[in-house]
Motif scaffolding. Structure first.
Motif, PDB file in Angstrom:
ATOM      1  N   ARG A 195     -10.935 -15.314  -5.280  1.00 42.73           N
ATOM      2  CA  ARG A 195     -12.064 -15.204  -6.951  1.00 42.73           C
ATOM      3  C   ARG A 195     -13.338 -14.387  -6.717  1.00 42.73           C
ATOM      4  O   ARG A 195     -14.603 -15.212  -5.671  1.00 42.73           O
ATOM      5  CB  ARG A 195     -11.886 -16.533  -6.990  1.00 42.73           C
ATOM      6  N   LEU A 196     -13.137 -13.500  -7.325  1.00 37.09           N
ATOM      7  CA  LEU A 196     -14.519 -12.811  -6.850  1.00 37.09           C
ATOM      8  C   LEU A 196     -15.613 -13.106  -8.084  1.00 37.09           C
ATOM      9  O   LEU A 196     -14.718 -12.648  -9.243  1.00 37.09           O
ATOM     10  CB  LEU A 196     -14.325 -11.032  -5.894  1.00 37.09           C
ATOM     11  N   THR A 197     -17.248 -13.758  -7.758  1.00 40.90           N
ATOM     12  CA  THR A 197     -17.630 -13.248  -8.696  1.00 40.90           C
ATOM     13  C   THR A 197     -19.070 -12.843  -8.463  1.00 40.90           C
ATOM     14  O   THR A 197     -19.653 -12.551  -7.896  1.00 40.90           O
ATOM     15  CB  THR A 197     -18.032 -15.221  -9.139  1.00 40.90           C
ATOM     16  N   HIS A 198     -19.312 -12.148  -9.895  1.00 41.28           N
ATOM     17  CA  HIS A 198     -20.397 -11.142  -9.689  1.00 41.28           C
ATOM     18  C   HIS A 198     -22.163 -11.788 -10.438  1.00 41.28           C
ATOM     19  O   HIS A 198     -21.445 -12.837 -11.271  1.00 41.28           O
ATOM     20  CB  HIS A 198     -20.257 -10.180 -10.985  1.00 41.28           C
ATOM     21  N   LEU A 199     -22.867 -11.236 -10.579  1.00 41.47           N
ATOM     22  CA  LEU A 199     -24.141 -12.221 -10.759  1.00 41.47           C
ATOM     23  C   LEU A 199     -23.969 -12.256 -11.700  1.00 41.47           C
ATOM     24  O   LEU A 199     -24.811 -12.732 -12.641  1.00 41.47           O
ATOM     25  CB  LEU A 199     -25.368 -11.049  -9.705  1.00 41.47           C
ATOM     26  N   ASP A 200     -23.261 -10.644 -13.023  1.00 46.22           N
ATOM     27  CA  ASP A 200     -23.488 -11.536 -14.446  1.00 46.22           C
ATOM     28  C   ASP A 200     -22.345 -12.373 -14.686  1.00 46.22           C
ATOM     29  O   ASP A 200     -22.037 -12.229 -16.644  1.00 46.22           O
ATOM     30  CB  ASP A 200     -23.296 -10.044 -15.116  1.00 46.22           C
ATOM     31  N   GLY A 201     -21.767 -12.727 -13.819  1.00 42.23           N
ATOM     32  CA  GLY A 201     -20.734 -14.246 -15.060  1.00 42.23           C
ATOM     33  C   GLY A 201     -19.639 -13.723 -14.326  1.00 42.23           C
ATOM     34  O   GLY A 201     -18.575 -13.923 -14.688  1.00 42.23           O
ATOM     35  N   ASP A 202     -18.706 -11.805 -14.372  1.00 40.90           N
ATOM     36  CA  ASP A 202     -17.739 -11.482 -14.737  1.00 40.90           C
ATOM     37  C   ASP A 202     -16.625 -12.023 -12.989  1.00 40.90           C
ATOM     38  O   ASP A 202     -17.858 -11.739 -11.966  1.00 40.90           O
ATOM     39  CB  ASP A 202     -17.676  -9.874 -14.350  1.00 40.90           C
ATOM     40  N   ARG A 203     -15.598 -12.731 -12.820  1.00 43.24           N
ATOM     41  CA  ARG A 203     -14.726 -12.715 -12.231  1.00 43.24           C
ATOM     42  C   ARG A 203     -13.113 -11.962 -12.458  1.00 43.24           C
ATOM     43  O   ARG A 203     -13.154 -11.236 -13.508  1.00 43.24           O
ATOM     44  CB  ARG A 203     -14.188 -14.186 -12.578  1.00 43.24           C
ATOM     45  N   VAL A 204     -12.858 -11.450 -10.515  1.00 46.61           N
ATOM     46  CA  VAL A 204     -11.828 -10.871 -10.617  1.00 46.61           C
ATOM     47  C   VAL A 204     -10.914 -12.128  -8.921  1.00 46.61           C
ATOM     48  O   VAL A 204     -11.275 -12.549  -8.749  1.00 46.61           O
ATOM     49  CB  VAL A 204     -11.848  -9.045 -10.692  1.00 46.61           C
ATOM     50  N   GLU A 205      -9.648 -12.222  -9.501  1.00 48.11           N
ATOM     51  CA  GLU A 205      -8.779 -12.979  -8.695  1.00 48.11           C
ATOM     52  C   GLU A 205      -8.509 -11.971  -7.887  1.00 48.11           C
ATOM     53  O   GLU A 205      -7.445 -10.981  -9.133  1.00 48.11           O
ATOM     54  CB  GLU A 205      -8.170 -13.472  -9.687  1.00 48.11           C
ATOM     55  N   VAL A 206      -8.354 -11.918  -6.880  1.00 48.43           N
ATOM     56  CA  VAL A 206      -7.452 -10.715  -6.479  1.00 48.43           C
ATOM     57  C   VAL A 206      -6.275 -11.695  -5.388  1.00 48.43           C
ATOM     58  O   VAL A 206      -6.984 -12.722  -4.253  1.00 48.43           O
ATOM     59  CB  VAL A 206      -8.065 -10.154  -4.991  1.00 48.43           C
ATOM     60  N   ARG A 207      -5.329 -10.687  -5.209  1.00 43.76           N
ATOM     61  CA  ARG A 207      -4.343 -11.757  -4.611  1.00 43.76           C
ATOM     62  C   ARG A 207      -4.361 -10.299  -3.484  1.00 43.76           C
ATOM     63  O   ARG A 207      -3.901  -9.392  -3.604  1.00 43.76           O
ATOM     64  CB  ARG A 207      -2.741 -11.735  -5.219  1.00 43.76           C
ATOM     65  N   ILE A 208      -4.214 -10.874  -2.048  1.00 41.31           N
ATOM     66  CA  ILE A 208      -3.830  -9.973  -1.138  1.00 41.31           C
ATOM     67  C   ILE A 208      -2.897 -10.753  -0.144  1.00 41.31           C
ATOM     68  O   ILE A 208      -2.168 -11.764   0.247  1.00 41.31           O
ATOM     69  CB  ILE A 208      -5.105 -10.396  -0.130  1.00 41.31           C
ATOM     70  N   HIS A 209      -1.320  -9.919  -0.130  1.00 37.13           N
ATOM     71  CA  HIS A 209      -0.755 -10.004   0.390  1.00 37.13           C
ATOM     72  C   HIS A 209      -0.305  -9.074   1.138  1.00 37.13           C
ATOM     73  O   HIS A 209      -0.009  -7.802   0.635  1.00 37.13           O
ATOM     74  CB  HIS A 209       0.342 -10.656  -0.229  1.00 37.13           C
ATOM     75  N   GLN A 210       1.589  -9.421   1.485  1.00 37.59           N
ATOM     76  CA  GLN A 210       1.563  -7.651   2.588  1.00 37.59           C
ATOM     77  C   GLN A 210       2.869  -7.116   2.068  1.00 37.59           C
ATOM     78  O   GLN A 210       3.423  -7.996   1.289  1.00 37.59           O
ATOM     79  CB  GLN A 210       2.499  -8.405   4.198  1.00 37.59           C
ATOM     80  N   ALA A 211       2.935  -5.633   1.676  1.00 38.68           N
ATOM     81  CA  ALA A 211       4.402  -5.030   1.157  1.00 38.68           C
ATOM     82  C   ALA A 211       5.729  -5.304   2.104  1.00 38.68           C
ATOM     83  O   ALA A 211       5.416  -5.169   2.984  1.00 38.68           O
ATOM     84  CB  ALA A 211       3.997  -3.336   1.373  1.00 38.68           C
ATOM     85  N   GLU A 212       6.493  -5.352   0.396  1.00 38.61           N
ATOM     86  CA  GLU A 212       7.519  -5.344   1.113  1.00 38.61           C
ATOM     87  C   GLU A 212       8.433  -4.200   1.470  1.00 38.61           C
ATOM     88  O   GLU A 212       7.380  -3.036   1.238  1.00 38.61           O
ATOM     89  CB  GLU A 212       8.608  -5.983   0.439  1.00 38.61           C
ATOM     90  N   GLN A 213       9.396  -3.891   1.693  1.00 39.04           N
ATOM     91  CA  GLN A 213      10.330  -2.355   1.575  1.00 39.04           C
ATOM     92  C   GLN A 213      10.034  -1.666   0.261  1.00 39.04           C
ATOM     93  O   GLN A 213      11.055  -2.445  -0.239  1.00 39.04           O
ATOM     94  CB  GLN A 213      11.239  -2.243   2.024  1.00 39.04           C
ATOM     95  N   ARG A 214       9.354  -0.348   0.405  1.00 42.94           N
ATOM     96  CA  ARG A 214       9.102  -0.072  -0.796  1.00 42.94           C
ATOM     97  C   ARG A 214       9.288   1.104  -0.602  1.00 42.94           C
ATOM     98  O   ARG A 214       8.805   1.747   0.095  1.00 42.94           O
ATOM     99  CB  ARG A 214       7.842  -0.443  -1.753  1.00 42.94           C
ATOM    100  N   ASP A 215       8.992   2.424  -1.802  1.00 40.31           N
ATOM    101  CA  ASP A 215       9.251   3.527  -1.487  1.00 40.31           C
ATOM    102  C   ASP A 215       7.624   3.959  -1.402  1.00 40.31           C
ATOM    103  O   ASP A 215       7.674   4.926  -0.349  1.00 40.31           O
ATOM    104  CB  ASP A 215       9.366   4.557  -2.093  1.00 40.31           C
ATOM    105  N   PHE A 216       7.128   3.417  -2.008  1.00 42.54           N
ATOM    106  CA  PHE A 216       5.341   4.295  -2.408  1.00 42.54           C
ATOM    107  C   PHE A 216       4.795   3.469  -0.737  1.00 42.54           C
ATOM    108  O   PHE A 216       3.798   4.557  -0.887  1.00 42.54           O
ATOM    109  CB  PHE A 216       4.812   4.015  -3.608  1.00 42.54           C
ATOM    110  N   ILE A 217       4.970   2.994  -0.006  1.00 45.50           N
ATOM    111  CA  ILE A 217       4.339   2.864   0.906  1.00 45.50           C
ATOM    112  C   ILE A 217       5.113   1.348   1.648  1.00 45.50           C
ATOM    113  O   ILE A 217       6.026   0.505   1.511  1.00 45.50           O
ATOM    114  CB  ILE A 217       3.118   1.029  -0.344  1.00 45.50           C
TER     115      ILE A 217
END
Length: 331
Positions: A259-281
């Motif tokens: 969870r990222l929090t900016h000084l102005d209070g804006d928050r972003v939630e980021v999920r980090i994971h590994q790609a499965e077999q896909r066409d684009f990555i």
């Protein structure tokens, strides 16, 4: 002190100062530094120096402010090391002996010295090479790091690396070498409580700066590792490391949420994971899922996140590896 007509004292005007020759600003010497200058002043200074045909030397920290002075210090360090080479050779000779190399001829050939020199070096370190009874014994003691020895190593690194970093854009390998050079200077400062660096900054600042330097070295090494390497290769390497750890019964962090929090209070939630077999990555490459576009990850960023996840796994499972963790209790 002269007086005005009304009797009030007045100060003499300040004597005129000779104009500064911009060409002298790159000459180095005691007291010359630009590390603490405001950005605007540095810009004006750089303009004056360049008008005079000079170059304002780059700076990063107070210690590295005067590149010329530091370069001369490295040169003086080389001269000091030259005088101490016999002592260093004796230390290395003893280390090779206690590591198991008991051939006088082999030691002489490796060091490029005579057999008599080998005998003399070993005896100065308390080793009698003709005593066959003592040969099988293990190393007698641990030799701790000394500030002088580490500082000499740092000066040697500095003398090799500094010429390569005097450029407008150093490559990642050179940047890594420079960060490690500075890290060794921090190690020397930590070992010597009477050093200028230790008195000026203190142990706490030196230790934290050592961490920062090693972090910078890791970053540049990750940029180097990803340079010219495809996502398929990086992803395959990530999967191979995961498989190796699982085979070794080590813990693996497969994904996590930040969870990222900016000084102005804006928050972003980021999920980090590994790609499965896909066409684009390719499978195994790192993915970020979030409601805020963060752009595609570069190879170096993928490596940085993999390192972060590995660090989380190692940190959280260290108590488990030692059998000290008890469910429901805090250590």
């Amino acid at each position: 002190m002269p007086e005005h007509d009304d009797g009030a004292p007045r100060e003499d005007p300040a004597p005129p100062q000779p104009p500064i020759d911009p060409a002298t600003l790159t000459a180095g010497g005691p007291g010359k530094t630009s590390a603490a200058m405001p950005a605007e002043f540095t810009a004006r200074l750089r303009a004056r120096v360049e008008e005079a045909g000079g170059t304002l030397l780059p700076v990063a920290t107070y210690e590295e402010a005067d590149m010329v002075r530091a370069s001369l210090a490295a040169l003086r360090g080389w001269a000091t090391r030259r005088e101490r080479l016999p002592d260093n050779r004796s230390d290395l000779m003893a280390a090779a002996w206690w590591a198991g190399t008991r051939s006088i001829a082999g030691l002489a050939a490796a060091a490029g010295v005579s057999r008599d020199t080998v005998y003399e070096d070993l005896r100065t370190r308390g080793i009698e090479p003709t005593d066959k009874e003592a040969a099988p014994e293990p190393a007698p003691q641990h030799a701790p790091l000394t500030a002088d020895a580490v500082n000499e190593l740092a000066l040697l690194m500095d003398s090799v690396v500094r010429p390569a970093v005097l450029t407008s854009a150093a490559d990642p390998l050179t940047e890594t070498a420079w960060d490690l050079t500075t890290a060794f200077f921090r190690l020397a400062g930590l070992l010597d409580e009477d050093s200028d660096a230790h008195r000026r900054w203190g142990r706490d600042e030196l230790a934290h700066d050592l961490v920062d330097r090693l972090s910078e070295a890791l970053h540049h090494a990750q940029v180097l590792a990803a340079d010219g390497v495809s996502e398929q290769q990086l992803a395959g390497r990530a999967l191979a490391r995961l498989s190796d750890r699982i085979a070794d019964e080590q813990w693996v962090v497969e994904d996590t949420t930040v969870r990222l929090t900016h000084l102005d209070g804006d928050r972003v939630e980021v999920r980090i994971h590994q790609a499965e077999q896909r066409d684009f990555i390719p499978a195994g490459f790192t993915l970020l899922d979030t409601n805020r576009p963060l752009g595609e990850l570069t190879g170096a960023e993928h490596l940085a996140l993999r390192t972060a996840l590995d660090t989380i796994a190692e940190t959280l499972t260290r108590p488990l590896a030692h059998g000290s963790a008890v469910p429901g209790e805090h250590s």
